[in-house]
Design an enzyme around this catalytic site. Structure first.
Site: not given
Length: 739
Positions: A692, A143
């Site tokens: 994230h 990510c």
């Protein structure tokens, strides 16, 4: 069919070749003609005409591009159909229709496409969307890479560049490059993300190429998105550097010349060695000034930058707690908490403490570090860096009077404290001496004697005295006397039995009774020298600059004074591991001001002054001199120290439609706009151990989208400002577009 809206003044042959490249179709399947009806010109795959054969127009003309058998022709280099064309692989003889506005002069892309009715889905099917709204699969903690890539592949002009014939600019000979492989891998990935009807792409080939040149990104560990972005931009620049042979250029002497002339020379020298689409779009220029603290020599250089790494206010300022003590026995010690520049000097701390404790004009502060109940060092050099003081250190500041005429010849007497403690070890009473409390300090003249020292110490203890009610005085005295007797009996017994833990000094303690006893000692209080007799006016000849005295506290005196207050000494900064702090809100402009503020270099970055011929802790001042078209701003949310790693959740209020940097530009003669518009954000959610990354991208005008790996969804503009914003991407607004 796909419709392109382009400037007709562009070479139609180049338009044809670009369309073939973008949609990856074979030449015999492509037809282009005027769709608007404004001209009678027909482009039916006629590549024999030159630009002079067509009408010269400055406005945009709508051209229609029709691609038959679209999906069969969209093949990769290996002959296999691209994995993002799912849903089109069986559409023999069909075509995709829609429009694509591709303006080569601005690099803006606005597109809309539809898939007609097919038998593939067993029913009527119609899909609509914008080109470029394609996600990236997370192939294992990628990510960090996906979010940065989405911001780059939606960067104006960079998209147009990689959708064009960028391969002709690849520098295969650059030893600092990657043989063009990184640029080719990025270009191929960008084209997949901008292909019509694309589904989420798995960036395996790109990551493979990346890992081969940057082993730190191999494997499937989480990494910092900004570090990846910095490596990618630098790698793309070297792969696409138009300079095949970098010349050696020595900068001229800047002394006496105007900054504008020197800056232009530095920039020309930089472009002579570095010329690429990345430099053209993303690189700006700093003015860096160094000032020697001794000879005041000023050195000015102009350095390129790819992005701005702005500190958050929590990282530029530091909260420090110092215990303030009087030296005249008027007040109790008290903690004083001040905020100082993190990279500041001792003079900044003293100035902040002086204001906080209302220091008089006839006073000054002596700052010292306390360890094991003694002073281990005095902080007296104003230019010393505060970075040398750790959060776990304990500092005191003594208020010294400067009114005395002989303050320069007087001696500083430091009183350290000692008491006898009884410990039960295996049922046996063991006695030992132990230091306690904060050292007390007083200034005395050379003619002081033992009696004066005694009086000065008692004066310093006045604030710690604990008065008792008359009714309780006798009881307290009786209890104290009984306990004194018990302690003396224990000591006497220990001495008579020849206990190894006692010595002749314990006998002196018995002879002195319930009064304080004073001994000359060293700075650490580890040695007990001669006794300072209180009963005789015994002069202490030739007092040193600092006289260290060890004071023995009998039990009765410990009961008489509040020694707990004497022992309170907080750390500089106690980390609050589990405390939830309220969210801070700071303007992006404040972060920029903190970045541009003058500050001293760290002890590890000393500057070799050409005049002094010595390494100096110079002051450094940065200024923005030349701004790039694409301004990348990195918010330094992650802070590292010797013992702690932390992420700052400070909410940064950043402009969206108009970032005005006019007041921060040192070059006042620039004709370029200093206004910027936000078009992408790289976000980080979570803490240091796990987190994230996602991206927000402005696409199709003013519509914002969230790219969360393979998921792409619209988001309101009022939702893009969060405390997760990590890297901001701005595009210059031309002056003609400003209202």
């Amino acid at each position: 069919m796909l419709t392109l809206c382009v400037h007709f003044q562009d070479n139609p042959i180049e338009i044809y070749e670009r369309a073939s490249t973008i949609f990856r179709v074979e030449s015999e399947l492509l037809h282009i003609w005027d769709f608007s009806g404004q001209t009678t010109l027909l482009l039916m795959n006629d590549r024999t005409k030159s630009a002079n054969d067509y009408l010269s127009r400055s406005d945009e003309i709508l051209l229609e591009l029709q691609v038959y058998g679209l999906t069969d022709s969209m093949k990769g280099r290996g002959g296999k159909k691209d994995d993002q064309m799912v849903g089109q692989t069986k559409m023999e003889g069909s075509f995709v229709s829609g429009s694509l506005k591709m303006n080569g002069s601005t690099g803006n892309f606005d597109s809309y496409f539809t898939l007609p009715h097919t038998k593939l889905f067993g029913r009527g099917y119609r899909e609509a969307g914008f080109l470029g709204l394609t996600g990236l699969h997370n192939i294992g903690n990628t990510c960090f890479m996906n979010s940065a890539i989405q911001c780059l592949v939606h960067t104006p002009k960079l998209v147009d560049y990689f959708l064009g014939d960028y391969r002709k600019e690849i520098n295969y000979e650059n030893p600092l490059g990657m043989n063009g492989e990184l640029a080719l891998a990025f270009g191929d990935l960008l084209r997949k993300l901008w292909a019509p009807g694309a589904t989420p792409v798995a960036p395996r080939m790109f990551k493979l190429k990346l890992s081969s040149f940057a082993p730190q990104f191999s494997g499937y560990n989480q990494h910092d998105s900004q570090e990846f972005l910095a490596f990618l931009l630098d790698g793309l620049h070297e792969d696409l550097n138009r300079v095949k042979c970098k010349p050696y250029i020595e900068a001229g002497d800047p002394d006496g010349r105007p900054d504008e002339e020197v800056a232009d020379e530095y920039w020309r020298n930089h472009l002579a060695r570095n010329d690429s689409i990345i430099v053209n779009l993303c690189q700006g220029q700093f003015r860096s000034m160094l000032v020697c603290p001794v000879c005041k020599k000023v050195s000015v250089t102009f350095d390129p930058f790819m992005y701005l790494s702005l500190p958050l206010p929590s990282t530029t300022m530091r909260t420090m707690t110092v215990t303030v003590l009087s030296t005249d026995g008027t007040t109790l010690p008290y903690p004083c908490t001040v905020t100082v520049p993190k990279c500041g000097r001792l003079k900044d701390l003293i100035q902040a403490l002086s204001i906080a404790c209302s220091l008089r004009n006839d006073e000054r502060l002596l700052v010292a570090e306390i360890y094991n109940n003694c002073i281990i060092r005095y902080l007296e050099e104003p230019s010393d860096s505060l970075a040398l003081i750790r959060d776990g250190d304990r500092l005191v500041a003594y208020r010294l009077s400067e009114d005395s005429k002989d303050c320069d010849t007087s001696s500083l007497v430091v009183f350290m404290h000692e008491r006898v403690e009884k410990h039960d070890i295996n049922g046996k009473a063991e006695l030992c001496r132990k230091m306690f409390g904060i050292p007390l300090v007083v200034r005395m003249s050379e003619c002081s004697n033992g009696c004066d020292i005694h009086k000065q110490f008692l004066k310093l203890l006045d604030p710690f005295f604990m008065p008792t009610e008359d009714s309780l005085d006798d009881i307290t005295a009786g209890n104290a006397a009984n306990e004194d007797t018990e302690m003396e009996d224990a000591i006497s017994s220990t001495v008579s039995n020849g206990d190894a833990n006692s010595d002749s000094e314990t006998g002196d303690e018995l002879q002195l009774g319930n009064n304080f006893s004073f001994y000359l000692t060293d700075e650490k209080g580890s040695t007990k020298g001669s006794n300072i007799n209180m009963n005789k006016l015994e002069l202490i000849s030739q007092l040193p600059r600092r006289l260290n005295v060890l004071v023995h506290w009998p039990y009765r005196m410990i009961e008489k004074y509040d020694t707990c207050l004497l022992s309170l000494l907080p750390e500089i900064c106690k980390p609050e591991l589990f405390a939830k702090r309220p969210q801070e809100s700071v303007s992006l402009y404040k972060c920029l001001e903190a970045f541009l503020k003058e500050e001293p270099l760290g002890p590890e970055d000393m500057w070799n002054c050409p005049c002094c011929k010595k390494h100096r802790q110079a002051s450094k001042k940065l200024d923005l001199w030349r701004l790039p078209e694409i301004l990348v701003i990195h918010l330094k949310r992650f802070s590292y120290s010797r013992f702690w790693k932390n992420k700052l959740e400070t909410f940064i209020d950043f402009p969206i439609d108009d970032l005005d940097l006019s007041t921060y530009i040192a070059q006042k003669n620039s004709h370029l706009s200093n206004h910027y518009k936000l078009y992408a954000i790289c976000n980080h959610y979570g803490g240091m151990g796990s987190g994230h990354y996602t991206a927000f991208v402005r696409h199709g005008g003013n519509q914002w989208y969230e790219f969360d790996d393979s998921r792409v969804s619209p988001i309101g503009e009022d939702e893009i400002k969060t405390s997760a914003a990590y890297v901001l991407f701005y595009q210059r607004i031309p002056d003609t577009c400003l209202t």
